[in-house]
Each structure stands twice: as C-alpha cells, then as structure tokens.
Design an enzyme around this catalytic site. Structure first.
Site, PDB file in Angstrom:
ATOM      1  N   SER A  56      -5.388  -1.444   7.983  1.00 29.16           N
ATOM      2  CA  SER A  56      -5.502  -2.217   6.741  1.00 29.16           C
ATOM      3  C   SER A  56      -4.599  -3.445   6.684  1.00 29.16           C
ATOM      4  O   SER A  56      -4.885  -4.390   5.966  1.00 29.16           O
ATOM      5  CB  SER A  56      -5.211  -1.312   5.541  1.00 29.16           C
ATOM      6  OG  SER A  56      -3.949  -0.679   5.677  1.00 29.16           O
TER       7      SER A  56
ATOM      8  N   GLU B 214      -1.155  -7.798 -12.107  1.00 29.05           N
ATOM      9  CA  GLU B 214       0.179  -7.220 -11.981  1.00 29.05           C
ATOM     10  C   GLU B 214       0.372  -6.881 -10.505  1.00 29.05           C
ATOM     11  O   GLU B 214      -0.593  -6.720  -9.761  1.00 29.05           O
ATOM     12  CB  GLU B 214       0.333  -5.945 -12.808  1.00 29.05           C
ATOM     13  CG  GLU B 214      -0.337  -4.713 -12.229  1.00 29.05           C
ATOM     14  CD  GLU B 214      -1.793  -4.588 -12.637  1.00 29.05           C
ATOM     15  OE1 GLU B 214      -2.179  -5.228 -13.634  1.00 29.05           O
ATOM     16  OE2 GLU B 214      -2.542  -3.873 -11.954  1.00 29.05           O
TER      17      GLU B 214
ATOM     18  N   LYS C 129      -6.473  -6.990   1.334  1.00 25.42           N
ATOM     19  CA  LYS C 129      -6.459  -7.253  -0.108  1.00 25.42           C
ATOM     20  C   LYS C 129      -7.224  -8.525  -0.507  1.00 25.42           C
ATOM     21  O   LYS C 129      -7.820  -8.585  -1.568  1.00 25.42           O
ATOM     22  CB  LYS C 129      -5.018  -7.339  -0.620  1.00 25.42           C
ATOM     23  CG  LYS C 129      -4.349  -5.980  -0.682  1.00 25.42           C
ATOM     24  CD  LYS C 129      -3.069  -6.028  -1.489  1.00 25.42           C
ATOM     25  CE  LYS C 129      -2.625  -4.632  -1.896  1.00 25.42           C
ATOM     26  NZ  LYS C 129      -2.179  -3.822  -0.747  1.00 25.42           N
TER      27      LYS C 129
HETATM   28  C1  LIG Z   1      -2.023  -2.453  -0.662  1.00 17.50           C
HETATM   29  C2  LIG Z   1      -2.217  -1.911   0.707  1.00 17.50           C
HETATM   30  C3  LIG Z   1      -2.749  -0.615   0.927  1.00 17.50           C
HETATM   31  C4  LIG Z   1      -3.059   0.333  -0.185  1.00 17.50           C
HETATM   32  O1  LIG Z   1      -4.073  -0.055  -1.056  1.00 17.50           O
HETATM   33  P1  LIG Z   1      -5.498   0.636  -1.046  1.00 17.50           P
HETATM   34  O2  LIG Z   1      -6.119   0.163  -2.297  1.00 17.50           O
HETATM   35  O3  LIG Z   1      -5.304   2.123  -1.006  1.00 17.50           O
HETATM   36  O4  LIG Z   1      -6.209   0.158   0.170  1.00 17.50           O
HETATM   37  C5  LIG Z   1      -2.936  -0.194   2.224  1.00 17.50           C
HETATM   38  N1  LIG Z   1      -2.617  -0.977   3.271  1.00 17.50           N
HETATM   39  C6  LIG Z   1      -2.106  -2.217   3.117  1.00 17.50           C
HETATM   40  C7  LIG Z   1      -1.769  -3.022   4.320  1.00 17.50           C
HETATM   41  C8  LIG Z   1      -1.885  -2.720   1.825  1.00 17.50           C
HETATM   42  O5  LIG Z   1      -1.366  -3.943   1.685  1.00 17.50           O
END
Ligand SMILES: *Cc1c(COP(=O)(O)O)cnc(C)c1O
Length: 393
Positions: free
Chosen positions: A376, A106, A84
C-alpha cells in the site's frame, strides 16, 4: 434514517443537519460515476498525475526464500507514496463536478491530509485540513508538506488533541459551509455513501491486478493479502475479486499485544476482536469498553492505528468471505527489514503487516501457490520511527 448496505453494518448515524449533504453527495456520485466525461477525466488524473497503472511485480527473491510465488502490487509507486491519492483525486474531481470550491478533511498522522492537499491543490480547491495539535507536533514534516502546497492546516486543541477531535472539527466546518464544501473522508469509513464511494475509487487497484495477473500467470491468484486500518487499500484490491475463487486476507495491527489498559487497546484489531457499535457515522466493529466508550487503538504504524474498520469489511468478515488476521509490531518491523534487504524495496510499516503475514503463513500452505500482496505504501515516511526504535533496543 439508516441506509444499511452491508448486512447489519453501515448506515448514516449523523446529526439531522447533515442528512441533506449526504443525500446531495449520494446523488452527485450516482450521476457522475457513470458519466463518460467524468470517468475520462478521472482516468487522466490517475494516469498522468498519480502515475498509474502501478506495476504488479514478481518478487523473485522473496518467492524463492518463502517457497511460494509472490507478487507485489506497487501502490508504493503512486504519487505521494501510497494508495491514498486514488481516493482523494476521485473525491476532489467529484466535488468539482458537483460545483464545490472548498475541501475539508481531518488527518491523524498527516498522510491523508497530504494526499488531500495534493489532489485539492491540483484541482484548484481551497483546502482545509484539521489535525490534532498533538499530532501536529509529532508529524511536523507532513504539516510542512501540506502548507507548502498551500493547504491550511488547523490545529485542534480540544479533547485529546488527536484524530477523533480533528474529526469533530472537520464535521463542524462541513456543517457550517456545506453549500460550497466537500468533506473528503480518507478511508472506507463514515456514513453512506462514503464506504461505497471510497471502495469504488480504490478498486482501480484490484481491477488492474485482475488484468495484470491474467497476463502474467493466465489465472487469478490463490490469495490476496492486504493490511487493514480503515480498510481502503484492502477493499480496493479485494472488491473486484469478491465473486472469484480467491482467498482474501485482511491483516490488522496487533500492536504490542491483544491486551487492554483502562481506556486503550494495545492493538488496533477491530475486525478481529471489536464489537458492534457506532463510530464516525456508521455501525461497524469497533474497539470499545463495557460502556460503549471508544478505546484508543495502538500500532507501530500510524495508518493502521484506528479504533474502527469499514462496515463492508466487517460484514465480509461476518459472512466468512474475508479472513481477518493479526500481526504485531515486532513482526511488522521484521518484515519491514526483510523486504528491504531481500528485494530492495522499503515498505510502509502499514504494508509491512501484510508482508509479515505472508512470511509467517507461506509455509503452512494457507496462502496457496500464487499470492498477491498489496504494497500500500513506501517506507520512507517511517524511517525516523524505525531508527528511533532500533536506538532504544
Ligand atoms: C493510510 C494507510 C493505510 C491504512 O489505510 P486503509 O484505509 O486501511 O488502506 C495503509 N497503508 C498505507 C501506506 C497508508 O498510508
């Protein structure tokens, strides 16, 4: 008024009063995205503040067990524990170049709010995050994190006291303070230019993978697998590969099943089974009832628990360039434990959906012989959720 960029999806479905702000943002972005000084400064923050580049890690144990060569793109190692920050740094720096002094955002579970607080604080902004009062009770740690960094967290008491009410409040703030304020959206959603801009800032992920995989394997992977909530980590790793011969798989949260109650879905699979509609200023695929009312989504992972999906992903799914897949709560939880035990890496529950799909599909040959999973985020934030679930079993 609509500036539809992705087939029939996208556009700017916002109150007239916001159009000048979107125009200003679009112009600012066009100006600075090619500005060498901006790009150099962005690179600096990504490297020295966020910790890029992140490794592309050959998961030997997992590969051996599932019979295909698996690499993990380690976004879990970015400052804050997820991808993020790539976006919040990009937008905060852009806002600074555009002469803004305030950020509003938000947040649902608090992850985007925390990433906004990090970037906002570091770049010297006054930062305001709107959060449903109910979410604040459920996510106290993230509220503390934001507050410790000097961010003001505003509880939203209207409606269901959750994310969609917080979105309304953040928009209201932006409308009233548009001169000195940037609205920092956390995924590839919202009105144009946000989906494009967030995708570009997250494309650092895919651009790094391109170079890393060539160095390690001398070729591109057969497939890339990423989880999709709004879709920013997925678009970030997919975008540089759109023109290449690589299978791109977006894994959505199947929650407790593909069924519905009266006003909620038991899942969050808007890409797979959503219908065309307008959400958060853009036309896209959303979960809605027969009257077009948004259905609440559901998932074990807060980050995937969203009723819509980015318009570009919806378009790419329409034309068959990306393949949507669904993984339910139980399988994601299994993958969470599996990766932890096999590789010593505790994945975020969001990322666990992508891992689970690879565990499931590896044998079928659908993924080919060389697979990259976008990891992610890290799972530390999910330990309480997981422990709570295990206790209840
Ligand atoms: C917020 C988040 C997501 C989902 O958000 P995307 O915009 O779909 O990438 C996925 N993985 C993690 C670790 C997150 O914090």
């Amino acid at each position: 008024m609509s500036n539809t960029k992705y087939g029939k999806y996208g556009g700017q479905f916002v109150p007239e009063i916001l159009m000048p702000a979107l125009e200003e943002l679009e112009q600012g972005y066009e100006k600075y995205r090619n500005d060498p000084q901006f790009m150099e400064e962005l690179d600096y923050y990504l490297k020295d503040f966020a910790g890029r580049e992140t490794p592309l890690y050959h998961a030997r144990n997992l590969s051996k067990k599932y019979g295909t060569k698996i690499y993990l793109k380690r976004e879990d190692l970015v400052h804050g524990g997820a991808h993020k920050l790539n976006n919040t740094i990009g937008q905060a720096l852009l806002a600074k170049y555009m002469g803004k002094s305030r950020l509003v955002a938000e947040t649902g579970a608090g992850q985007h709010g925390t990433a906004t607080a990090m970037a906002g604080t570091n770049l010297g902004f006054e930062t305001h995050v709107y959060m449903g009062a109910k979410d604040m009770e459920r996510q106290r740690m993230n509220v503390y994190r934001m507050e410790i960094m000097g961010t003001e967290v505003h509880p939203v008491e209207s409606g269901s006291r959750t994310l969609k009410d917080a979105i309304n409040e953040a928009l209201r703030d932006w409308v009233s303070n548009v001169e000195n304020t940037h609205y920092l959206i956390g995924s590839v959603v919202g009105p144009h230019p946000y989906p494009m801009m967030v995708r570009d800032f997250q494309s650092v992920i895919g651009n790094e993978v391109k170079q890393q995989i060539i160095k390690k394997e001398g070729r591109y992977p057969d497939s890339i697998v990423a989880c999709a909530g709004g879709g920013s980590n997925a678009m970030g790793i997919f975008h540089p590969f759109i023109e290449e011969d690589v299978k791109l798989i977006a894994v959505e949260a199947g929650g407790k099943g593909m069924e519905y109650t009266k006003d909620a879905a038991l899942h969050s699979a808007s890409l797979s089974v959503g219908e065309d509609g307008v959400l958060q200023g853009a036309r896209t695929r959303i979960l809605q009832d027969e009257y077009g009312q948004i259905l609440e989504s559901s998932s074990i992972s807060a980050g995937l628990d969203y009723s819509g999906v980015g318009p570009e992903l919806a378009h790419l799914a329409d034309i068959g360039r990306i393949l949507p897949r669904v993984v339910n709560d139980d399988l994601a939880l299994e993958a969470f434990h599996e990766l932890s035990r096999v590789e010593g890496i505790i994945p975020a529950l969001e990322s666990s959906h992508a891992v689970a799909h690879v565990m499931e599909a590896a044998e079928s040959g659908e993924l080919g012989e060389l697979v990259v999973i976008n990891l992610s985020g890290r799972g530390d934030k999910d330990l309480e959720t997981v422990i709570g679930l295990e206790r209840r079993k």
